[in-house]
Design a protein around this motif. Structure first.
Motif, PDB file in Angstrom:
ATOM      1  N   MET A   1      15.804  -7.478 -12.968  1.00 55.79           N
ATOM      2  CA  MET A   1      15.413  -7.474 -11.563  1.00 55.79           C
ATOM      3  C   MET A   1      14.105  -6.708 -11.407  1.00 55.79           C
ATOM      4  O   MET A   1      14.017  -5.537 -11.762  1.00 55.79           O
ATOM      5  CB  MET A   1      16.505  -6.805 -10.718  1.00 55.79           C
ATOM      6  N   TYR A   2      13.089  -7.408 -10.903  1.00 54.21           N
ATOM      7  CA  TYR A   2      11.786  -6.793 -10.664  1.00 54.21           C
ATOM      8  C   TYR A   2      11.415  -6.960  -9.193  1.00 54.21           C
ATOM      9  O   TYR A   2      11.627  -8.035  -8.618  1.00 54.21           O
ATOM     10  CB  TYR A   2      10.700  -7.431 -11.532  1.00 54.21           C
ATOM     11  N   ALA A   3      10.892  -5.908  -8.609  1.00 54.82           N
ATOM     12  CA  ALA A   3      10.452  -5.973  -7.224  1.00 54.82           C
ATOM     13  C   ALA A   3       9.036  -6.523  -7.168  1.00 54.82           C
ATOM     14  O   ALA A   3       8.154  -6.038  -7.883  1.00 54.82           O
ATOM     15  CB  ALA A   3      10.492  -4.589  -6.583  1.00 54.82           C
ATOM     16  N   GLY A   4       8.837  -7.524  -6.353  1.00 52.29           N
ATOM     17  CA  GLY A   4       7.483  -7.927  -6.051  1.00 52.29           C
ATOM     18  C   GLY A   4       6.839  -6.884  -5.158  1.00 52.29           C
ATOM     19  O   GLY A   4       7.512  -6.016  -4.590  1.00 52.29           O
ATOM     20  N   THR A   5       5.531  -6.941  -5.029  1.00 54.93           N
ATOM     21  CA  THR A   5       4.806  -5.944  -4.264  1.00 54.93           C
ATOM     22  C   THR A   5       3.857  -6.627  -3.301  1.00 54.93           C
ATOM     23  O   THR A   5       3.148  -7.555  -3.681  1.00 54.93           O
ATOM     24  CB  THR A   5       4.001  -5.021  -5.206  1.00 54.93           C
ATOM     25  N   ASP A   6       3.843  -6.180  -2.059  1.00 56.46           N
ATOM     26  CA  ASP A   6       2.885  -6.680  -1.084  1.00 56.46           C
ATOM     27  C   ASP A   6       1.474  -6.408  -1.607  1.00 56.46           C
ATOM     28  O   ASP A   6       1.118  -5.260  -1.891  1.00 56.46           O
ATOM     29  CB  ASP A   6       3.093  -5.961   0.248  1.00 56.46           C
ATOM     30  N   PRO A   7       0.644  -7.430  -1.754  1.00 60.91           N
ATOM     31  CA  PRO A   7      -0.696  -7.222  -2.334  1.00 60.91           C
ATOM     32  C   PRO A   7      -1.584  -6.317  -1.497  1.00 60.91           C
ATOM     33  O   PRO A   7      -2.604  -5.834  -1.992  1.00 60.91           O
ATOM     34  CB  PRO A   7      -1.265  -8.638  -2.423  1.00 60.91           C
ATOM     35  N   ARG A   8      -1.222  -6.065  -0.240  1.00 60.70           N
ATOM     36  CA  ARG A   8      -2.036  -5.205   0.610  1.00 60.70           C
ATOM     37  C   ARG A   8      -1.757  -3.724   0.385  1.00 60.70           C
ATOM     38  O   ARG A   8      -2.507  -2.869   0.873  1.00 60.70           O
ATOM     39  CB  ARG A   8      -1.796  -5.550   2.086  1.00 60.70           C
ATOM     40  N   LEU A   9      -0.676  -3.395  -0.335  1.00 60.91           N
ATOM     41  CA  LEU A   9      -0.381  -1.991  -0.596  1.00 60.91           C
ATOM     42  C   LEU A   9      -1.499  -1.372  -1.424  1.00 60.91           C
ATOM     43  O   LEU A   9      -1.843  -1.878  -2.485  1.00 60.91           O
ATOM     44  CB  LEU A   9       0.947  -1.839  -1.331  1.00 60.91           C
ATOM     45  N   GLY A  10      -2.046  -0.263  -0.939  1.00 62.23           N
ATOM     46  CA  GLY A  10      -3.161   0.368  -1.628  1.00 62.23           C
ATOM     47  C   GLY A  10      -2.738   1.554  -2.469  1.00 62.23           C
ATOM     48  O   GLY A  10      -1.535   1.840  -2.634  1.00 62.23           O
ATOM     49  N   LEU A  11      -3.721   2.275  -2.972  1.00 58.92           N
ATOM     50  CA  LEU A  11      -3.460   3.371  -3.901  1.00 58.92           C
ATOM     51  C   LEU A  11      -2.707   4.522  -3.244  1.00 58.92           C
ATOM     52  O   LEU A  11      -1.982   5.253  -3.918  1.00 58.92           O
ATOM     53  CB  LEU A  11      -4.781   3.886  -4.475  1.00 58.92           C
ATOM     54  N   THR A  12      -2.848   4.706  -1.949  1.00 58.32           N
ATOM     55  CA  THR A  12      -2.149   5.799  -1.279  1.00 58.32           C
ATOM     56  C   THR A  12      -0.723   5.435  -0.903  1.00 58.32           C
ATOM     57  O   THR A  12       0.050   6.309  -0.516  1.00 58.32           O
ATOM     58  CB  THR A  12      -2.903   6.220  -0.003  1.00 58.32           C
TER      59      THR A  12
ATOM     60  N   LEU B   1      -3.328   0.469  -9.512  1.00 59.50           N
ATOM     61  CA  LEU B   1      -2.020   0.448  -8.849  1.00 59.50           C
ATOM     62  C   LEU B   1      -0.911   0.779  -9.840  1.00 59.50           C
ATOM     63  O   LEU B   1       0.010   1.547  -9.532  1.00 59.50           O
ATOM     64  CB  LEU B   1      -1.775  -0.921  -8.224  1.00 59.50           C
ATOM     65  N   ALA B   2      -0.995   0.192 -11.039  1.00 62.44           N
ATOM     66  CA  ALA B   2       0.027   0.447 -12.051  1.00 62.44           C
ATOM     67  C   ALA B   2       0.065   1.919 -12.431  1.00 62.44           C
ATOM     68  O   ALA B   2       1.144   2.512 -12.609  1.00 62.44           O
ATOM     69  CB  ALA B   2      -0.222  -0.426 -13.279  1.00 62.44           C
ATOM     70  N   LEU B   3      -1.110   2.531 -12.572  1.00 62.31           N
ATOM     71  CA  LEU B   3      -1.166   3.957 -12.919  1.00 62.31           C
ATOM     72  C   LEU B   3      -0.459   4.793 -11.858  1.00 62.31           C
ATOM     73  O   LEU B   3       0.350   5.675 -12.190  1.00 62.31           O
ATOM     74  CB  LEU B   3      -2.622   4.393 -13.057  1.00 62.31           C
TER      75      LEU B   3
END
Length: 344
Positions: free
Chosen positions: A1-12, A41-43
């Motif tokens: 199970m992997y969560a997708g991520t809203d592409p608008r989520l930024g570094l903060t 983002l991954a970091l």
């Protein structure tokens, strides 16, 4: 199970989201390359968590040097103790040439060599000795010790760094063949994750590609990008349905995804969808993307029945699925139940 991520989520914001993913019991999360750099983002996500896998899904290969990608992936694997996975994709020609100002060439053969160079770089970093690659699209023939991140010669106490698994994302047969031959896994696009696509197109091509390398389908993960309409209440489901109606129009106006419309008997939607998106005119949306269209293409269920719906759709066909966290954090516990049910 992997969560997708809203592409608008930024570094903060990505760190808080990653902590929610981990708390909800997911195995990992995907970060995309849309409006932010996926490696940054991954970091942030890796530093905010301690257990989950963080995978780029997908980082665009053809806008980067494969060795530069290898450097970044190696560092992310090192800093996370092996929790980083490198997901790569090609994008379409117009975006590569016109949005990224980079040259384009045949995607599947080029991706095959791109992966080979990344793996050669990983082996060079691991051993301290150059593993060369000389191909039509890429040449990796030089690595002076000064530029090699291998630490064995200078720091005998340094822990071993795991070479990150490489996943490919895509839709067409060529990319499936390449993934079957070379990758550790394949991630399907949400528009191309139906049972028919998995059974008729994806799985046979993965198996064929695997056979070329003396592997079997069991040697790689298949991650299905599940797109669903869900919510805690009927009202929540209705609101999500309207959001997905517009997203559906945007996604399926893309020519690369037209085959899935045709497979479902909806090929006639191609031009109306393209016209709406081209003109940015959405007055016809409900007439074009009707409730019947959504019912045919997108599974719909409240959280209480979602695990059953997903299991029926991809069970026995894929090894993993992507499923976004609720937009409302108050509903995370409900999604955690879905994750637990699917794990069982």
């Amino acid at each position: 199970m992997y969560a997708g991520t809203d592409p608008r989520l930024g570094l903060t914001e990505i760190g808080d989201y990653a902590r929610r993913v981990e708390a909800a019991g997911y195995d990992g999360m995907h970060v995309s390359e849309t409006v932010h750099d996926p490696f940054l983002l991954a970091l942030q996500a890796l530093q905010a968590t301690s257990r989950i896998v963080v995978r780029t899904s997908v980082a665009l290969a053809f806008v980067r040097s494969p060795v530069l990608t290898a450097y970044t992936a190696w560092d992310l694997s090192a800093i996370s103790g092996g929790r980083f996975h490198l997901g790569l994709g090609s994008q379409v020609r117009q975006n590569i040439e016109q949005r990224y100002a980079m040259p384009w060439s045949e995607p599947a053969p080029r991706m095959r060599q791109y992966v080979q160079v990344v793996r050669a770089a990983f082996e060079t970093f691991r051993t301290g000795e150059l593993t060369p690659f000389d191909g039509k699209h890429y040449r990796f023939l030089r690595m002076q010790p000064y530029f090699n991140p291998h630490r064995g010669a200078t720091d005998r106490t340094a822990p071993d760094i795991a070479a990150p698994p490489i996943y490919l994302g895509g839709v067409g047969r060529g990319m499936c063949l390449a993934a079957g031959e070379l990758a550790d896994g394949f991630v399907t696009h949400p528009t191309n994750s139906s049972p028919q696509y998995l059974e008729q197109d994806c799985l046979p091509a993965l198996a064929e590609g695997a056979a070329v390398a003396g592997r079997t389908r069991a040697d790689l993960d298949l991650v299905a990008g599940v797109q669903v309409i869900t919510g805690a209440t009927d009202a929540d489901v209705s609101r999500e349905r309207e959001r997905q109606r517009r997203l559906f129009a945007f996604l399926y106006s893309t020519p690369a995804y037209h085959r899935e419309l045709e497979r479902s008997g909806l090929g006639g939607l191609r031009e109306p969808l393209a016209r709406m998106v081209r003109r940015d005119s959405w007055s016809e949306l409900r007439e074009v993307v009707t409730d019947d269209v959504l019912d045919a293409m997108l599974p719909t269920a409240p959280y209480s029945r979602l695990a059953e719906v997903i299991r029926d759709r991809v069970g026995g066909r894929a090894d993993a699925v992507t499923l976004a966290l609720p937009s409302d954090p108050e509903h995370d516990a409900l999604m955690a139940e879905v994750v637990g049910q699917l794990h069982e």
